[in-house]
Design a protein around this motif. Structure first.
Motif, short mmCIF file in Angstrom:
data_model
loop_
_atom_site.label_atom_id
_atom_site.label_comp_id
_atom_site.label_asym_id
_atom_site.label_seq_id
_atom_site.Cartn_x
_atom_site.Cartn_y
_atom_site.Cartn_z
N ALA A 1 0.82 -1.21 0.00
CA ALA A 1 0.00 0.00 0.00
C ALA A 1 0.86 1.27 0.00
CB ALA A 1 -0.93 0.01 1.21
N ARG A 2 2.12 1.15 0.39
CA ARG A 2 3.02 2.32 0.39
C ARG A 2 3.17 2.90 -1.00
NH1 ARG A 2 7.06 2.56 4.63
NH2 ARG A 2 8.62 2.97 3.05
N GLY A 3 3.01 2.07 -2.03
CA GLY A 3 3.17 2.54 -3.41
C GLY A 3 1.88 3.03 -4.04
N LEU A 4 0.81 3.06 -3.27
CA LEU A 4 -0.49 3.48 -3.80
C LEU A 4 -0.87 4.86 -3.30
CD1 LEU A 4 -2.47 0.17 -3.14
CD2 LEU A 4 -1.35 0.87 -5.26
N SER A 5 -1.75 5.52 -4.03
CA SER A 5 -2.26 6.81 -3.56
C SER A 5 -3.25 6.56 -2.43
CB SER A 5 -2.97 7.55 -4.70
OG SER A 5 -4.17 6.87 -5.03
N GLU A 6 -3.57 7.61 -1.68
CA GLU A 6 -4.55 7.49 -0.58
C GLU A 6 -5.87 6.92 -1.10
OE1 GLU A 6 -4.55 8.06 2.77
OE2 GLU A 6 -2.39 8.38 2.73
N ALA A 7 -6.29 7.36 -2.27
CA ALA A 7 -7.57 6.92 -2.83
C ALA A 7 -7.54 5.43 -3.19
CB ALA A 7 -7.91 7.75 -4.06
N GLU A 8 -6.37 4.91 -3.57
CA GLU A 8 -6.26 3.51 -3.99
C GLU A 8 -6.11 2.56 -2.80
OE1 GLU A 8 -3.93 3.58 -8.19
OE2 GLU A 8 -2.79 4.28 -6.45
N ARG A 9 -5.69 3.07 -1.67
CA ARG A 9 -5.41 2.22 -0.51
C ARG A 9 -6.68 1.69 0.12
NH1 ARG A 9 -0.88 5.92 2.50
NH2 ARG A 9 0.70 5.67 0.89
N LYS A 10 -6.63 0.40 0.45
CA LYS A 10 -7.72 -0.23 1.20
C LYS A 10 -7.30 -0.47 2.64
CE LYS A 10 -9.61 -2.31 -2.90
NZ LYS A 10 -9.84 -3.50 -3.69
N VAL A 11 -6.01 -0.36 2.91
CA VAL A 11 -5.45 -0.51 4.25
C VAL A 11 -4.44 0.61 4.47
CG1 VAL A 11 -5.76 -3.02 4.34
CG2 VAL A 11 -3.61 -2.07 3.49
N SER A 12 -4.10 0.85 5.72
CA SER A 12 -3.08 1.86 6.01
C SER A 12 -1.71 1.31 5.62
CB SER A 12 -3.10 2.23 7.49
OG SER A 12 -2.81 1.10 8.28
N ALA A 13 -0.85 2.19 5.17
CA ALA A 13 0.49 1.79 4.75
C ALA A 13 1.40 1.63 5.96
CB ALA A 13 1.08 2.83 3.80
N LEU A 14 2.37 0.75 5.85
CA LEU A 14 3.36 0.57 6.91
C LEU A 14 4.24 1.81 7.02
CD1 LEU A 14 4.87 -3.03 6.60
CD2 LEU A 14 3.58 -2.11 8.49
N SER A 15 4.61 2.15 8.22
CA SER A 15 5.54 3.27 8.43
C SER A 15 6.95 2.83 8.06
CB SER A 15 5.50 3.71 9.89
OG SER A 15 6.07 2.69 10.72
N ASP A 16 7.82 3.79 7.85
CA ASP A 16 9.23 3.48 7.57
C ASP A 16 9.83 2.69 8.73
OD1 ASP A 16 9.05 4.84 5.18
OD2 ASP A 16 10.01 6.67 5.93
N GLU A 17 9.47 3.07 9.95
CA GLU A 17 10.01 2.39 11.13
C GLU A 17 9.58 0.91 11.16
OE1 GLU A 17 9.67 2.43 16.00
OE2 GLU A 17 8.92 4.16 14.87
N ASP A 18 8.32 0.66 10.86
CA ASP A 18 7.84 -0.73 10.84
C ASP A 18 8.52 -1.53 9.73
OD1 ASP A 18 6.18 -0.26 13.01
OD2 ASP A 18 4.37 -0.01 11.79
N VAL A 19 8.73 -0.91 8.57
CA VAL A 19 9.43 -1.59 7.47
C VAL A 19 10.84 -1.97 7.92
CG1 VAL A 19 10.41 -1.29 5.16
CG2 VAL A 19 8.07 -0.53 5.63
N GLU A 20 11.54 -1.04 8.53
CA GLU A 20 12.90 -1.31 9.00
C GLU A 20 12.93 -2.44 10.02
OE1 GLU A 20 14.74 2.30 10.37
OE2 GLU A 20 14.34 3.33 8.48
N ARG A 21 12.00 -2.44 10.95
CA ARG A 21 11.96 -3.47 11.98
C ARG A 21 11.70 -4.85 11.36
NH1 ARG A 21 7.86 -1.74 16.42
NH2 ARG A 21 8.71 -3.57 17.47
N LEU A 22 10.77 -4.92 10.44
CA LEU A 22 10.45 -6.20 9.80
C LEU A 22 11.60 -6.67 8.91
CD1 LEU A 22 6.71 -5.51 9.02
CD2 LEU A 22 7.59 -7.21 10.62
#
Length: 102
Positions: free
Chosen positions: A37-58
């Motif tokens: 979802a990080r690569g989608l616009s707000e209108a295209e998103r069906k879920v909230s995008a992961l934060s940069d911090e969450d991406v780094e942790r994962l």
């Protein structure tokens, strides 16, 4: 996820895996959806995008975002190794290369 990764040596949790009563595989699938979802616009998103911090942790635990692409690349590398050694890519049925069945 961290406990699974430490025990299994990877963070590629099967979708149906349950860890301490929690649907860890389903949760990780949701995180992958949120990553995409990080690569989608707000209108295209069906879920909230992961934060940069969450991406780094994962990613620090070794989470792969596109499991099928990673698997394809790994198997292609094994096929290349077989081809270089055998001189052809006609892998016999049931052949195992580095622990994977080609």
């Amino acid at each position: 996820l961290q406990a699974f990764q430490e025990r299994a040596g990877h963070a590629n949790v099967p979708y149906g895996h349950v860890e301490d009563g929690e649907q860890l595989g389903v949760w990780l699938g949701t995180q992958r959806t949120r990553y995409k979802a990080r690569g989608l616009s707000e209108a295209e998103r069906k879920v909230s995008a992961l934060s940069d911090e969450d991406v780094e942790r994962l990613e620090a635990l070794g989470v792969m975002w596109d499991v099928l692409t990673e698997q394809w690349e790994r198997m292609f590398g094994l096929l290349q190794a077989f081809q270089e050694r055998a001189g052809h890519a006609n892998v016999p049925y049931g052949h195992v290369e580095d622990g994977e069945q080609l």
